[in-house]
Design a protein around this motif. Structure first.
Motif, mmCIF file in Angstrom:
data_model
loop_
_atom_site.group_PDB
_atom_site.id
_atom_site.type_symbol
_atom_site.label_atom_id
_atom_site.label_comp_id
_atom_site.label_asym_id
_atom_site.label_seq_id
_atom_site.Cartn_x
_atom_site.Cartn_y
_atom_site.Cartn_z
ATOM 1 N N ASP A 159 76.917 37.910 30.882
ATOM 2 C CA ASP A 159 77.961 38.910 30.741
ATOM 3 C C ASP A 159 77.361 40.274 31.010
ATOM 4 O O ASP A 159 76.154 40.470 30.874
ATOM 5 C CB ASP A 159 78.560 38.862 29.328
ATOM 6 N N ARG A 160 78.258 41.208 31.357
ATOM 7 C CA ARG A 160 77.766 42.537 31.743
ATOM 8 C C ARG A 160 76.883 43.168 30.689
ATOM 9 O O ARG A 160 75.940 43.875 31.026
ATOM 10 C CB ARG A 160 78.942 43.464 32.033
ATOM 11 N N VAL A 161 77.189 42.926 29.426
ATOM 12 C CA VAL A 161 76.377 43.554 28.376
ATOM 13 C C VAL A 161 74.961 43.014 28.354
ATOM 14 O O VAL A 161 74.054 43.670 27.857
ATOM 15 C CB VAL A 161 76.981 43.361 26.962
ATOM 16 N N ASN A 162 74.769 41.837 28.909
ATOM 17 C CA ASN A 162 73.434 41.231 28.855
ATOM 18 C C ASN A 162 72.698 41.318 30.184
ATOM 19 O O ASN A 162 71.577 40.844 30.310
ATOM 20 C CB ASN A 162 73.553 39.766 28.403
ATOM 21 N N GLY A 190 64.929 52.479 43.662
ATOM 22 C CA GLY A 190 65.780 52.167 44.802
ATOM 23 C C GLY A 190 66.376 50.782 44.704
ATOM 24 O O GLY A 190 65.783 49.876 44.117
ATOM 25 N N ALA A 191 67.550 50.637 45.283
ATOM 26 C CA ALA A 191 68.310 49.391 45.170
ATOM 27 C C ALA A 191 67.528 48.159 45.618
ATOM 28 O O ALA A 191 67.620 47.089 45.022
ATOM 29 C CB ALA A 191 69.606 49.507 45.973
ATOM 30 N N LYS A 192 66.733 48.343 46.668
ATOM 31 C CA LYS A 192 66.030 47.189 47.243
ATOM 32 C C LYS A 192 65.003 46.594 46.280
ATOM 33 O O LYS A 192 64.640 45.431 46.393
ATOM 34 C CB LYS A 192 65.318 47.615 48.536
ATOM 35 N N ASN A 193 64.516 47.426 45.389
ATOM 36 C CA ASN A 193 63.471 46.966 44.477
ATOM 37 C C ASN A 193 63.982 46.537 43.107
ATOM 38 O O ASN A 193 63.197 46.291 42.204
ATOM 39 C CB ASN A 193 62.423 48.061 44.313
ATOM 40 N N LEU A 194 65.288 46.460 43.000
ATOM 41 C CA LEU A 194 65.848 46.043 41.717
ATOM 42 C C LEU A 194 66.285 44.585 41.760
ATOM 43 O O LEU A 194 66.774 44.105 42.775
ATOM 44 C CB LEU A 194 67.050 46.920 41.358
ATOM 45 N N THR A 195 66.089 43.917 40.656
ATOM 46 C CA THR A 195 66.583 42.546 40.533
ATOM 47 C C THR A 195 67.487 42.472 39.320
ATOM 48 O O THR A 195 67.515 43.373 38.487
ATOM 49 C CB THR A 195 65.428 41.549 40.346
ATOM 50 N N MET A 196 68.215 41.367 39.240
ATOM 51 C CA MET A 196 69.115 41.174 38.112
ATOM 52 C C MET A 196 68.338 40.533 36.968
ATOM 53 O O MET A 196 67.642 39.542 37.161
ATOM 54 C CB MET A 196 70.268 40.260 38.545
ATOM 55 N N ASP A 197 68.460 41.123 35.808
ATOM 56 C CA ASP A 197 67.749 40.552 34.670
ATOM 57 C C ASP A 197 68.683 40.345 33.482
ATOM 58 O O ASP A 197 69.591 41.140 33.253
ATOM 59 C CB ASP A 197 66.600 41.486 34.260
ATOM 60 N N HIS A 198 68.433 39.257 32.767
ATOM 61 C CA HIS A 198 69.164 39.014 31.522
ATOM 62 C C HIS A 198 68.351 39.600 30.373
ATOM 63 O O HIS A 198 67.213 39.193 30.170
ATOM 64 C CB HIS A 198 69.340 37.512 31.295
ATOM 65 N N LYS A 199 68.916 40.542 29.655
ATOM 66 C CA LYS A 199 68.192 41.145 28.526
ATOM 67 C C LYS A 199 67.749 40.061 27.554
ATOM 68 O O LYS A 199 66.601 39.998 27.156
ATOM 69 C CB LYS A 199 69.088 42.162 27.799
ATOM 70 N N ILE A 200 68.680 39.253 27.138
ATOM 71 C CA ILE A 200 68.318 38.061 26.376
ATOM 72 C C ILE A 200 68.324 36.905 27.363
ATOM 73 O O ILE A 200 69.353 36.612 27.971
ATOM 74 C CB ILE A 200 69.341 37.774 25.250
ATOM 75 N N PRO A 201 67.165 36.278 27.584
ATOM 76 C CA PRO A 201 67.115 35.209 28.588
ATOM 77 C C PRO A 201 68.085 34.079 28.271
ATOM 78 O O PRO A 201 68.387 33.828 27.095
ATOM 79 C CB PRO A 201 65.670 34.705 28.490
ATOM 80 N N LEU A 202 68.543 33.428 29.330
ATOM 81 C CA LEU A 202 69.458 32.300 29.151
ATOM 82 C C LEU A 202 68.836 31.232 28.251
ATOM 83 O O LEU A 202 69.514 30.633 27.425
ATOM 84 C CB LEU A 202 69.816 31.681 30.509
ATOM 85 N N THR A 260 79.977 41.401 42.611
ATOM 86 C CA THR A 260 80.967 42.367 42.148
ATOM 87 C C THR A 260 80.569 43.794 42.464
ATOM 88 O O THR A 260 79.399 44.105 42.666
ATOM 89 C CB THR A 260 81.178 42.270 40.615
ATOM 90 N N ARG A 261 81.602 44.648 42.477
ATOM 91 C CA ARG A 261 81.360 46.065 42.692
ATOM 92 C C ARG A 261 80.537 46.628 41.564
ATOM 93 O O ARG A 261 79.733 47.516 41.754
ATOM 94 C CB ARG A 261 82.705 46.807 42.704
ATOM 95 N N TRP A 262 80.812 46.151 40.377
ATOM 96 C CA TRP A 262 80.081 46.633 39.197
ATOM 97 C C TRP A 262 78.574 46.498 39.404
ATOM 98 O O TRP A 262 77.823 47.433 39.178
ATOM 99 C CB TRP A 262 80.529 45.836 37.955
ATOM 100 N N TRP A 263 78.169 45.313 39.873
ATOM 101 C CA TRP A 263 76.734 45.099 40.068
ATOM 102 C C TRP A 263 76.191 45.973 41.193
ATOM 103 O O TRP A 263 75.113 46.531 41.110
ATOM 104 C CB TRP A 263 76.447 43.616 40.319
ATOM 105 N N ARG A 264 76.979 46.101 42.254
ATOM 106 C CA ARG A 264 76.519 46.942 43.373
ATOM 107 C C ARG A 264 76.325 48.386 42.926
ATOM 108 O O ARG A 264 75.393 49.056 43.348
ATOM 109 C CB ARG A 264 77.518 46.870 44.540
ATOM 110 N N ARG A 265 77.203 48.826 42.031
ATOM 111 C CA ARG A 265 77.039 50.180 41.492
ATOM 112 C C ARG A 265 75.739 50.294 40.707
ATOM 113 O O ARG A 265 75.049 51.305 40.778
ATOM 114 C CB ARG A 265 78.219 50.546 40.583
#
Ligand SMILES: [Zn+2]
Length: 102
Positions: free
Chosen positions: A64-67, A45-57, A25-30
């Motif tokens: 969801d975006r809030v997490n 920088g963007a290259k060094n970022l990963t997606m993380d769940h604040k509260i793990p699955l 999604t655009r949201w994540w790219r932003r």
């Protein structure tokens, strides 16, 4: 007996799929374009970022975006290996280190 709840495996599978879609999604790219780690606040920088769940699955968090937050590799590794309370301590130490006027 009727089963109304997903098993934890089914839940995680479903939420992982949601996360995969969220990555497109655009949201994540932003979030990535900002290049800032949610936890430590460093500009990595963007290259060094990963997606993380604040509260793990595994602890009932959802994709969801809030997490979901962008997270640098350092923080991501720490989160993986620290116990939940150690991670909380780490976050607290980051907050106390942050200098005003940033
Ligand atoms: Zn970080």
């Amino acid at each position: 007996m009727k089963k109304n709840f997903l098993s934890i495996e089914e839940f995680i599978k479903k939420e992982k799929e949601k996360a995969r879609k969220l990555r497109q999604t655009r949201w994540w790219r932003r979030q990535l374009e900002r290049g800032i780690c949610y936890y430590c606040g460093r500009r990595v920088g963007a290259k060094n970022l990963t997606m993380d769940h604040k509260i793990p699955l595994s602890r009932g968090g959802t994709s969801d975006r809030v997490n979901i937050v962008p997270c640098c590799k350092d923080c991501n590794n720490k989160k993986k290996y620290l116990l939940p309370w150690e991670w909380d301590e780490y976050i607290k130490s980051l907050k106390s280190k942050k200098v005003d006027g940033e």
